[in-house]
Design a protein around this motif. Structure first.
Motif, PDB file in Angstrom:
ATOM      1  N   THR A 271       0.805  -1.207   0.000  1.00 46.06           N
ATOM      2  CA  THR A 271       0.000   0.000   0.000  1.00 46.06           C
ATOM      3  C   THR A 271       0.846   1.269   0.000  1.00 46.06           C
ATOM      4  OG1 THR A 271      -0.227  -0.200   2.412  1.00 46.06           O
ATOM      5  CG2 THR A 271      -2.032  -1.059   1.061  1.00 46.06           C
ATOM      6  N   VAL A 272       2.146   1.116   0.128  1.00 46.36           N
ATOM      7  CA  VAL A 272       3.082   2.239  -0.014  1.00 46.36           C
ATOM      8  C   VAL A 272       3.718   2.231  -1.397  1.00 46.36           C
ATOM      9  CG1 VAL A 272       5.243   3.253   0.806  1.00 46.36           C
ATOM     10  CG2 VAL A 272       3.568   2.397   2.455  1.00 46.36           C
ATOM     11  N   GLU A 273       4.149   1.053  -1.839  1.00 51.42           N
ATOM     12  CA  GLU A 273       4.912   0.945  -3.082  1.00 51.42           C
ATOM     13  C   GLU A 273       4.077   0.507  -4.273  1.00 51.42           C
ATOM     14  OE1 GLU A 273       8.258  -1.573  -2.338  1.00 51.42           O
ATOM     15  OE2 GLU A 273       8.923  -0.399  -0.595  1.00 51.42           O
ATOM     16  N   GLY A 274       2.836   0.150  -4.044  1.00 48.50           N
ATOM     17  CA  GLY A 274       1.968  -0.264  -5.137  1.00 48.50           C
ATOM     18  C   GLY A 274       1.883  -1.761  -5.328  1.00 48.50           C
ATOM     19  N   SER A 275       2.894  -2.498  -4.934  1.00 48.88           N
ATOM     20  CA  SER A 275       2.883  -3.955  -4.993  1.00 48.88           C
ATOM     21  C   SER A 275       3.999  -4.468  -4.104  1.00 48.88           C
ATOM     22  CB  SER A 275       3.062  -4.471  -6.420  1.00 48.88           C
ATOM     23  OG  SER A 275       4.345  -4.142  -6.909  1.00 48.88           O
ATOM     24  N   PRO A 292      -6.830   0.436  -5.231  1.00 43.30           N
ATOM     25  CA  PRO A 292      -7.386   1.575  -4.491  1.00 43.30           C
ATOM     26  C   PRO A 292      -8.245   1.133  -3.306  1.00 43.30           C
ATOM     27  CG  PRO A 292      -7.518   2.003  -6.836  1.00 43.30           C
ATOM     28  CD  PRO A 292      -7.041   0.578  -6.689  1.00 43.30           C
ATOM     29  N   PHE A 293      -8.996   0.038  -3.477  1.00 45.79           N
ATOM     30  CA  PHE A 293      -9.810  -0.482  -2.378  1.00 45.79           C
ATOM     31  C   PHE A 293      -8.944  -0.850  -1.184  1.00 45.79           C
ATOM     32  CE2 PHE A 293     -11.531  -4.018   0.015  1.00 45.79           C
ATOM     33  CZ  PHE A 293     -12.830  -3.627   0.283  1.00 45.79           C
ATOM     34  N   LEU A 294      -7.855  -1.590  -1.429  1.00 42.88           N
ATOM     35  CA  LEU A 294      -6.979  -2.018  -0.342  1.00 42.88           C
ATOM     36  C   LEU A 294      -6.253  -0.843   0.287  1.00 42.88           C
ATOM     37  CD1 LEU A 294      -5.608  -5.292  -1.914  1.00 42.88           C
ATOM     38  CD2 LEU A 294      -6.880  -5.137   0.215  1.00 42.88           C
ATOM     39  N   ASP A 295      -5.847   0.116  -0.528  1.00 38.08           N
ATOM     40  CA  ASP A 295      -5.196   1.308   0.022  1.00 38.08           C
ATOM     41  C   ASP A 295      -6.135   2.019   0.998  1.00 38.08           C
ATOM     42  OD1 ASP A 295      -3.019   0.746  -1.578  1.00 38.08           O
ATOM     43  OD2 ASP A 295      -3.480   2.270  -3.084  1.00 38.08           O
ATOM     44  N   THR A 296      -7.402   2.116   0.600  1.00 43.26           N
ATOM     45  CA  THR A 296      -8.391   2.756   1.469  1.00 43.26           C
ATOM     46  C   THR A 296      -8.614   1.939   2.742  1.00 43.26           C
ATOM     47  OG1 THR A 296      -9.517   3.773  -0.419  1.00 43.26           O
ATOM     48  CG2 THR A 296     -10.784   3.539   1.615  1.00 43.26           C
TER      49      THR A 296
END
Length: 354
Positions: A271-275, A292-296
């Motif tokens: 969630t910081v680096e994208g993967s 985006p769902f997981l980041d949220t």
């Protein structure tokens, strides 16, 4: 209408999470089988993740955790699934998040990777979808299987690592639950919390229902099987108090520690680096992108931690070996949504189906 209408599938992870909760809180419901095609819900802002629930008042609700939080506003105290104790409530959300965001990967992966599961669940899913799709069942089943198998890479599942997902993720989880739940318990005491329904949804739809997974459950987690049937038949059960947060058993700490084996290291990085890459076993990895769902979801989870943080909570998380995945990331905390008015988050798709 005095019933809740649940638009989803009985072999759906998150549909079963919601129907289990509705049964436990004695809310009558009817199933409307379907996926992706609900024009009225789409008009209200739904973006496709089942289930969608229509309340007796005609309100559309979606996202399983959000739905339960919203309905908790009208649940009687003796049926609430959110403990009043802030420490226990955070642990309930932690395990809910872990189950929701991690175990659907081996659940979906195993369904569409192992022939015994694919044959059984493929036809059962087709049977339900056929009620609203007047096409030959054999054609529909072929489309369902092809679509789902084509989506597995997004979950971090492939032919090279599927067996490791089962042996290194699912089996240890079942073993930890087996030690903690025993023959009559729930995650946080003698009554179910929100995370029990997350676990129930995974099990009722997949791990206890799909033949290959059920064999693993019977071998490694008969208490998990029993837990599933207790929540499937809540009217036959007697419920008691929550655990005391100052005296949590080692067996619960071991359950929480499972989140620190793969999920929390991955989500903290992804969630910081994208993967991020997860090593499931020696030399066997899964490369998984965030969404985006997981980041949220991660931002909300960290906000819950900030709100609940006490020396007692930190000591519990440290005891489980997972404190750093929260305490070192508070800068990513967002805010806890207010779900009194409605349960309609802008995004409720953890990954996009092809």
């Amino acid at each position: 209408m005095d019933q809740y209408l649940v638009y989803g599938l009985t072999r759906s992870y998150f549909t079963r999470k919601i129907t289990g909760y509705l049964d436990y809180t004695q809310r009558p419901w009817l199933l409307e089988p379907g996926i992706n095609n609900h024009p009225a819900a789409t008009e209200a802002g739904w973006n496709g993740g089942i289930p969608v629930v229509t309340s007796p008042a005609g309100e559309f609700l979606w996202d399983s955790t959000s739905i339960i939080e919203h309905l908790e506003n009208s649940a009687p105290d003796d049926a609430s699934v959110l403990p009043a104790d802030p420490t226990l409530r955070f642990l309930a959300y932690l395990l809910d998040d872990f189950s929701d965001e991690w175990f659907y990967r081996p659940a979906v992966g195993s369904r569409w990777s192992y022939p015994a599961n694919t044959i059984t669940a493929g036809w059962q899913t087709t049977e339900e979808l056929s009620s609203g799709m007047p096409v030959p069942a054999a054609f529909l089943r072929e489309q369902v299987v092809e679509t789902m198998q084509g989506s597995l890479a997004k979950l971090g599942v492939n032919d090279d690592n599927m067996d490791a997902w089962m042996s290194e993720v699912l089996v240890p989880w079942m073993q930890a639950l087996e030690s903690h739940l025993g023959s009559s318990g729930y995650l946080l005491g003698e009554r179910p919390c929100i995370a029990d329904f997350a676990v129930f949804g995974a099990n009722a739809a997949h791990f206890i229902a799909d033949p290959y997974c059920r064999d693993l459950a019977d071998e490694h987690g008969p208490g998990v099987v029993a837990h599933t049937y207790r929540l499937l038949l809540p009217h036959r059960q007697s419920f008691g108090p929550w655990l005391q947060s100052e005296a949590l058993p080692d067996s619960l700490i071991a359950v929480i520690a499972q989140a620190g084996r793969h999920y929390l290291p991955w989500v903290a990085q992804a969630t910081v680096e994208g993967s991020a890459s997860v090593e499931l076993a020696d030399g066997i990895t899964a490369d998984i992108a965030s969404t985006p769902f997981l980041d949220t979801a991660r931002g909300v989870m960290l906000a819950r931690y900030v709100a609940a943080r006490t020396p007692e909570l930190d000591a519990i998380l440290e005891r489980a070996g997972v404190l750093r995945y929260f305490a070192d990331h508070v800068d990513q905390a967002t805010s806890v949504p207010d779900l009194v008015a409605a349960a309609r988050p802008a995004d409720n798709r953890p990954y996009a189906i092809n």
